[in-house]
Scaffold this motif. Structure first.
Motif, short mmCIF file in Angstrom:
data_model
loop_
_atom_site.label_atom_id
_atom_site.label_comp_id
_atom_site.label_asym_id
_atom_site.label_seq_id
_atom_site.Cartn_x
_atom_site.Cartn_y
_atom_site.Cartn_z
N GLY A 1 -7.39 3.88 -4.89
CA GLY A 1 -6.71 4.61 -4.25
C GLY A 1 -7.37 5.61 -3.27
N ARG B 1 0.83 -1.05 -0.02
CA ARG B 1 -0.07 0.04 -0.08
C ARG B 1 0.73 1.20 0.08
NH1 ARG B 1 -5.30 1.39 1.61
NH2 ARG B 1 -5.72 -0.75 2.40
N THR C 1 -6.36 5.19 0.78
CA THR C 1 -4.97 5.59 0.70
C THR C 1 -4.53 6.95 0.71
OG1 THR C 1 -4.53 3.26 -0.42
CG2 THR C 1 -2.64 4.83 -0.42
N CYS C 2 -4.95 7.49 -0.25
CA CYS C 2 -4.78 9.23 -0.23
C CYS C 2 -5.24 9.72 0.80
CB CYS C 2 -5.22 9.59 -1.78
SG CYS C 2 -4.44 9.11 -3.42
N VAL D 1 1.42 6.67 -5.22
CA VAL D 1 0.24 6.20 -5.61
C VAL D 1 0.12 5.96 -6.99
CG1 VAL D 1 -2.17 7.22 -5.66
CG2 VAL D 1 -0.38 7.46 -3.69
#
Length: 584
Positions: free
Chosen positions: A51, A12, A54-55, A19
């Motif tokens: 994502g 990740r 994640t972002c 990313v």
């Protein structure tokens, strides 16, 4: 034994730069951090596995970093970044709205917002799957989302933006994530394979990228499954087998036998595919996609839309040059229609085989239709050869004569305009029977001499007395049958226009409708009595003069029923038979 961690979690991204495929999002967020222009609420929306969460985590870590990089990235060294990576940070709160979607959960969150962060700058609240919140929970969240404390930042993530209330959207800075391209997914998978020392074939990674449909998490999950299935390596054949994908080689082979009209070979190929466990709809959809790829290869500009394994691209372009565009379009139409009706078919195998039969004879049908079009165009310019009749020659002992045709001179007469003479007839012994001009002329003569079935003298013109007799007879028949239209016929008036036409004058629309209901029967009776099929009539409403116009008084219910009973006696008869008591 080390605990296994799936690739989607192990790899990740921890920084904006790692990313994949969302450069437009990460660049904007880094610039906002560097320029200190952070919004108090963000909404990350887009497909699954691209994502969003994640972002959100990277953003939460970057704005609390004690030593941020000049480009806005987190340092991953300070106490705040380390605690975040270990999952022990007190300044970052994640809420799963799918399981915490009630008003009480949002109220609890709002109460936590009042407390300022102790070791950091911001308290970040990440609400995942925010579209699952109830309407009351959204309303309870509105005021806090609009005017939060200066240290609070909300990051909402959702896959269904259309379910978010407009009042929430207007309070957030919206970021739309896009699907990750197959090339970016392939590059990322190849990088992971190099780090994990996994031997991999490029074509296998391409298949995984296509199957993931732009979702990086799905691609990583598929790769883990493939590595487990193939014992530590990725091969094209194992990937096709495990992902239940039909090899493109079958489609190339099937197209070749169909174009060569080898029906038996095509059915055998389908039987082989069926034995491997592939359903008929999978073959239809896959073959339709294959035809689509060939169709876009016909044009160099559109060839960049070709999304297939790299090893097959040249073969696609080569085959596309040899296949006519009309065949591809017709085949794609047949496959699309067959795929639509596949679920409704009872015998699904026969349904697919019937489609293959149509495709097998499609090339022949296209050539035949093209030939018919050419012939049609060619016949437009062809003109009939003109002939003129020469004096006939008599044959000894026979009355029949042989017509001699010779090309016409200056003013040709088309052959279709020649009227055969009654005396011309070919009749030679030992010859096959030809077209008998004499027989044709004999039939024509009989038609000319035939007497008409109806002599004009027998036609009876319309007259007042006979017409009224027929009218009264028809009205009495209606009364015997207790037809409600009888009273309308009695009150109607007849007016003869000429020998074949007359008018029926009625008092109102209701009587007009009753008469028109019996129009067919009345017309048959009149035409039979007068022996004239041309007799016709029209039903119109009699014009009322101004003297007859009067204002109708308002009737009570009893008077209304009495009036209806007078006009239609059957209603009163029905009331009496059923012994009904009316409430006046």
């Amino acid at each position: 034994m080390n605990k296994f961690i799936v690739s989607a979690r192990k790899y990740r991204p921890q920084l904006f730069s790692t990313v994949v495929g969302q450069t437009h999002i990460t660049t904007t967020l880094k610039n906002a951090i560097r320029n200190k222009q952070l919004a108090h609420a963000f909404l990350f929306c887009g497909p699954r596995g691209v994502g969003k969460t994640t972002c959100a985590r990277i953003l939460a870590k970057a704005i609390n970093c004690e030593n941020p990089a000049p480009d806005g990235e987190a340092c991953n060294i300070c106490h705040s970044c380390v605690s975040f990576n270990e999952g022990s940070s007190l300044n970052i709160h994640e809420l799963d709205a799918a399981s915490n979607n009630s008003v009480d959960d949002i109220r609890s969150l709002v109460e936590q917002v009042r407390f300022a962060p102790q070791p950091g700058k911001y308290k970040v609240y990440i609400i995942d799957e925010v579209h699952m919140l109830s309407s009351s929970a959204f309303n309870a969240f509105l005021k806090t989302l609009e005017e939060p404390p200066p240290y609070a930042i909300f990051i909402l993530a959702t896959t269904e933006k259309h379910k978010i209330l407009p009042t929430i959207l207007s309070r957030c800075q919206v970021f739309d994530f896009k699907r990750i391209t197959n090339q970016d997914i392939m590059d990322h998978l190849l990088e992971i394979c190099d780090k994990e020392n996994i031997p991999s074939e490029k074509s296998a990674l391409e298949i995984i990228a296509q199957k993931s449909e732009g979702c990086m998490r799905d691609a990583l999950s598929l790769m883990d499954k493939m590595v487990s299935f193939s014992d530590g390596k990725l091969t094209y054949a194992d990937t096709l087998e495990n992902l239940n994908i039909l090899d493109a080689g079958y489609y190339f082979k099937l197209l070749e036998v169909l174009r060569n009209q080898q029906l038996a070979e095509s059915l055998l190929i389908y039987d082989e595919i069926n034995r491997k466990g592939f359903e008929g709809d999978l073959l239809l959809s896959g073959f339709a996609e294959f035809i689509r790829n060939l169709l876009i290869c016909k044009d160099e500009k559109a060839s960049r839309l070709l999304d297939v394994v790299e090893d097959f691209k040249e073969k696609y372009k080569q085959v596309a040059r040899d296949v006519e565009g009309s065949y591809l379009i017709s085949a794609l139409n047949l496959l699309s229609e067959s795929e639509i009706h596949y679920k409704a078919a009872r015998n699904k195998r026969l349904h697919v085989e019937l489609t293959l039969i149509k495709l097998s004879y499609l090339n022949q049908a296209l050539h035949l239709s093209a030939g018919l079009v050419d012939n049609k165009k060619g016949t437009e310019s062809v003109k009939p050869v003109a002939y003129r009749i020469i004096a006939p020659l008599e044959i000894k002992g026979k009355k029949a004569m042989q017509p001699i045709l010779e090309p016409a001179y200056k003013e040709p007469v088309p052959v279709t305009s020649i009227e055969p003479s009654p005396k011309l007839m070919i009749e030679e012994p030992g010859m096959a029977p030809a077209t008998s001009f004499g027989a044709l002329s004999k039939i024509r003569q009989e038609v000319v001499n035939r007497k008409p079935a109806v002599v004009s003298s027998e036609l009876k013109p319309l007259e007042d007395i006979p017409l009224m007799e027929v009218w009264n007879q028809f009205t009495s028949d209606l009364k015997k049958n207790k037809n409600s239209a009888a009273q309308s016929f009695e009150s109607a008036e007849l007016r003869i226009l000429d020998e074949q036409r007359f008018e029926i004058l009625t008092n109102n629309n209701l009587e007009q409708r009753f008469v028109e209901q019996e129009k067919r029967k009345l017309s048959d009776l009149l035409q039979g009595k007068f022996r004239n099929k041309n007799i016709s009539f029209s039903v119109i409403i009699r014009e009322q003069s101004a003297d007859h116009i009067y204002l109708e008084k308002t009737l009570n219910k009893r008077e209304q029923f009495q009036q209806i009973a007078e006009m239609y006696p059957l209603i009163k008869e029905l009331k009496d038979k059923l012994k009904l008591e009316l409430d006046y």
